[in-house]
Enzyme design. Sequence first.
Site, PDB file in Angstrom:
ATOM      1  CE  LYS A 205      -2.807  -1.881   3.407  1.00  0.00           C
ATOM      2  NZ  LYS A 205      -3.750  -1.679   4.501  1.00  0.00           N
ATOM      3  CB  CYS A 206       4.472   1.746   0.085  1.00  0.00           C
ATOM      4  SG  CYS A 206       5.765   2.991   0.085  1.00  0.00           S
TER       5      CYS A 206
END
Length: 162
Positions: free
Chosen positions: A35-36
């Site tokens: 999710k970065c």
Amino acid sequence: MATVYDFEVESEKGEKYSLSKYKGDVLLIVNTATKCGLAPQFEGLEELYKEYQSQGLTVLGFPSDQFKQEVADGEEAASICRTTYGVSFPMHAVRKVNGDDALPLFKYLTTEVPGVGQKRIKWNFTKFLIDQEGHIVKRYAPTTSPSKIAPDIEKLLASAEA
């Protein structure tokens, strides 16, 4: 002198194994997070893996939720990497990369080759290049594009052929 081969890790499916299985390979060890904002680097890491795997490169992804940007489970993280980014390189269980509870491998990596003025992982996608004997060659910043690492990988692979 310790090497990365002295460490045991856990696969995405929870199976423990020794990194000594990669003796003789050049390794690129990366702490990852699906999710970065840097997650598109998975594509570049996969390109490196595909291009140099037959010559002896193995990319190893180690998901971490240390920065609150990862799912809780290694299998789910690996599934996201495979379906979203086409990742085929080995992925591992979700573990911490900093602090007392950090994966021992990452305690070693950050102690042996600290960042500029710091002995911790600053952010997701910190990368470590390991030679064929298990020694750390270089640490790369999270924002370093995988393609920028290719010349260093090529040098190590060429040294094995000489």
